[in-house]
Write a protein that holds these residues in place. Structure first.
Motif, PDB file in Angstrom:
ATOM      1  N   UNK A 236       6.504 -24.651-138.724  1.00  0.00           N
ATOM      2  CA  UNK A 236       7.077 -24.401-137.390  1.00  0.00           C
ATOM      3  C   UNK A 236       7.987 -25.551-136.977  1.00  0.00           C
ATOM      4  N   UNK A 237       7.571 -26.790-137.253  1.00  0.00           N
ATOM      5  CA  UNK A 237       8.370 -27.957-136.891  1.00  0.00           C
ATOM      6  C   UNK A 237       9.720 -27.945-137.608  1.00  0.00           C
ATOM      7  N   UNK A 238       9.731 -27.440-138.850  1.00  0.00           N
ATOM      8  CA  UNK A 238      10.989 -27.334-139.589  1.00  0.00           C
ATOM      9  C   UNK A 238      11.931 -26.343-138.911  1.00  0.00           C
ATOM     10  N   UNK A 239      11.385 -25.183-138.552  1.00  0.00           N
ATOM     11  CA  UNK A 239      12.203 -24.128-137.948  1.00  0.00           C
ATOM     12  C   UNK A 239      12.719 -24.564-136.580  1.00  0.00           C
ATOM     13  N   UNK A 240      11.864 -25.235-135.793  1.00  0.00           N
ATOM     14  CA  UNK A 240      12.251 -25.655-134.445  1.00  0.00           C
ATOM     15  C   UNK A 240      13.402 -26.655-134.471  1.00  0.00           C
TER      16      UNK A 240
ATOM     17  N   UNK B 119      18.405 -22.702-142.837  1.00  0.00           N
ATOM     18  CA  UNK B 119      18.967 -23.783-143.646  1.00  0.00           C
ATOM     19  C   UNK B 119      20.323 -23.385-144.216  1.00  0.00           C
ATOM     20  N   UNK B 120      20.439 -22.120-144.616  1.00  0.00           N
ATOM     21  CA  UNK B 120      21.712 -21.636-145.162  1.00  0.00           C
ATOM     22  C   UNK B 120      22.789 -21.574-144.085  1.00  0.00           C
ATOM     23  N   UNK B 121      22.389 -21.232-142.859  1.00  0.00           N
ATOM     24  CA  UNK B 121      23.348 -21.127-141.765  1.00  0.00           C
ATOM     25  C   UNK B 121      23.772 -22.481-141.228  1.00  0.00           C
TER      26      UNK B 121
ATOM     27  N   UNK C 108      12.413 -17.319-142.868  1.00  0.00           N
ATOM     28  CA  UNK C 108      13.195 -17.661-141.688  1.00  0.00           C
ATOM     29  C   UNK C 108      13.787 -19.057-141.840  1.00  0.00           C
ATOM     30  N   UNK C 109      12.984 -19.999-142.309  1.00  0.00           N
ATOM     31  CA  UNK C 109      13.472 -21.359-142.511  1.00  0.00           C
ATOM     32  C   UNK C 109      14.616 -21.391-143.521  1.00  0.00           C
TER      33      UNK C 109
ATOM     34  N   UNK D 145       3.599 -14.673-137.197  1.00  0.00           N
ATOM     35  CA  UNK D 145       4.268 -14.458-138.481  1.00  0.00           C
ATOM     36  C   UNK D 145       3.412 -14.937-139.644  1.00  0.00           C
ATOM     37  N   UNK D 146       3.617 -14.324-140.805  1.00  0.00           N
ATOM     38  CA  UNK D 146       2.942 -14.784-142.014  1.00  0.00           C
ATOM     39  C   UNK D 146       3.657 -16.028-142.531  1.00  0.00           C
ATOM     40  N   UNK D 147       3.010 -16.738-143.447  1.00  0.00           N
ATOM     41  CA  UNK D 147       3.642 -17.914-144.026  1.00  0.00           C
ATOM     42  C   UNK D 147       4.906 -17.545-144.795  1.00  0.00           C
ATOM     43  N   UNK D 148       4.905 -16.403-145.468  1.00  0.00           N
ATOM     44  CA  UNK D 148       6.112 -15.982-146.188  1.00  0.00           C
ATOM     45  C   UNK D 148       7.243 -15.716-145.202  1.00  0.00           C
ATOM     46  N   UNK D 149       6.956 -15.032-144.099  1.00  0.00           N
ATOM     47  CA  UNK D 149       7.995 -14.756-143.105  1.00  0.00           C
ATOM     48  C   UNK D 149       8.553 -16.053-142.524  1.00  0.00           C
TER      49      UNK D 149
END
Length: 254
Positions: free
Chosen positions: A191-195, A222-224, A217-218, A209-213
């Motif tokens: 979550x800290x990575x995504x935030x 990262x690509x964007x 998302x992360x 969300x699941x860990x895969x989801x």
């Protein structure tokens, strides 16, 4: 009886009255933790009387019920396993609805953490999730003492050889923040990575969300936003490398 128990027995200097009283108190606490639907005690509970005396040598029965490490197991369900200074499981916590149901289905209280980890990771719930393409994250936080490295090594060996599994260690600061926002340790790490990319992303969203989801998302964020560098996520899994017979899926999921 393992060496730690023998050593603790050697240190016990208490009256028979104190031992009996403490034994009764701890048995009552242990009984209160048992689920009514699973009233039959496993063989490990035959060691309870011995363990209670050991507790006396460690300074009081309350120390038995004080966690010194926590194992966070996240895939969906999200589950945390409290481990005491003797390496025994003293509590289970579900951090979402699936986690609560999973915790209620397990009978690992007062087992040593190795037995508990084996039973949890080999459960139909975890195996089915992995075989369906889920991603399993196992995180260890050391609250006190020095058993965190031992637990991380054991878990890493158990999960080695599976590319859809990661193992990591969480700092006490991260652990505090994880529970502050209502997440398990493992989910908070990603979550800290995504935030760092999406300031509007909430812990409540992450918990659903699941860990895969979360990992997908992360990866998309990262690509964007290649110019943003968040804290690293443990991709390799602290030595998760060669399989050792556990049925954790086939290791082909990325």
């Amino acid at each position: 009886m393992d060496n730690r128990m023998r050593e603790a027995f050697d240190q016990v200097h208490a009256s028979q009255e104190l031992k009996a009283r403490t034994r009764t108190q701890v048995l009552q606490a242990m009984e209160a933790q048992r689920k009514p639907a699973r009233a039959v005690w496993k063989p490990v509970c035959a060691l309870a009387a011995c363990l209670l005396v050991v507790v006396l040598g460690l300074g009081g029965y309350h120390l038995y019920f004080t966690p010194t490490s926590v194992i966070s197991i996240d895939i969906n369900p999200s589950l945390e396993v409290d481990v005491n200074r003797l390496g025994r499981v003293i509590a289970l916590h579900g951090y979402n609805e699936d986690g609560e149901e999973f915790a209620a289905s397990l009978d690992v209280l007062h087992q040593n953490y190795q037995q508990a980890v084996d039973e949890i990771l080999n459960s139909d719930t975890i195996v089915d999730c992995l075989n369906e393409g889920g991603f399993l994250s196992v995180s260890v936080v050391e609250l006190s003492g020095n058993q965190g490295e031992e637990i991380t090594t054991y878990v890493s060996n158990c999960t080695s050889g599976h590319h859809n599994v990661s193992c990591s260690t969480i700092s006490s600061e991260e652990a505090h923040e994880a529970h502050h926002v209502g997440l398990s340790y493992g989910k908070y790490e990603i979550y800290a990575q995504i935030a760092a990319y999406d300031l509007d992303f909430t812990p409540e969203e992450a918990n659903k969300m699941t860990m895969r989801e979360l990992r997908e998302l992360l990866a998309s964020l990262q690509a964007e936003h290649p110019d943003i560098t968040p804290p690293p996520v443990d991709e390799t899994g602290s030595g998760c490398g060669n399989g050792n017979g556990h049925k954790h899926g086939n290791g082909n999921h990325e």
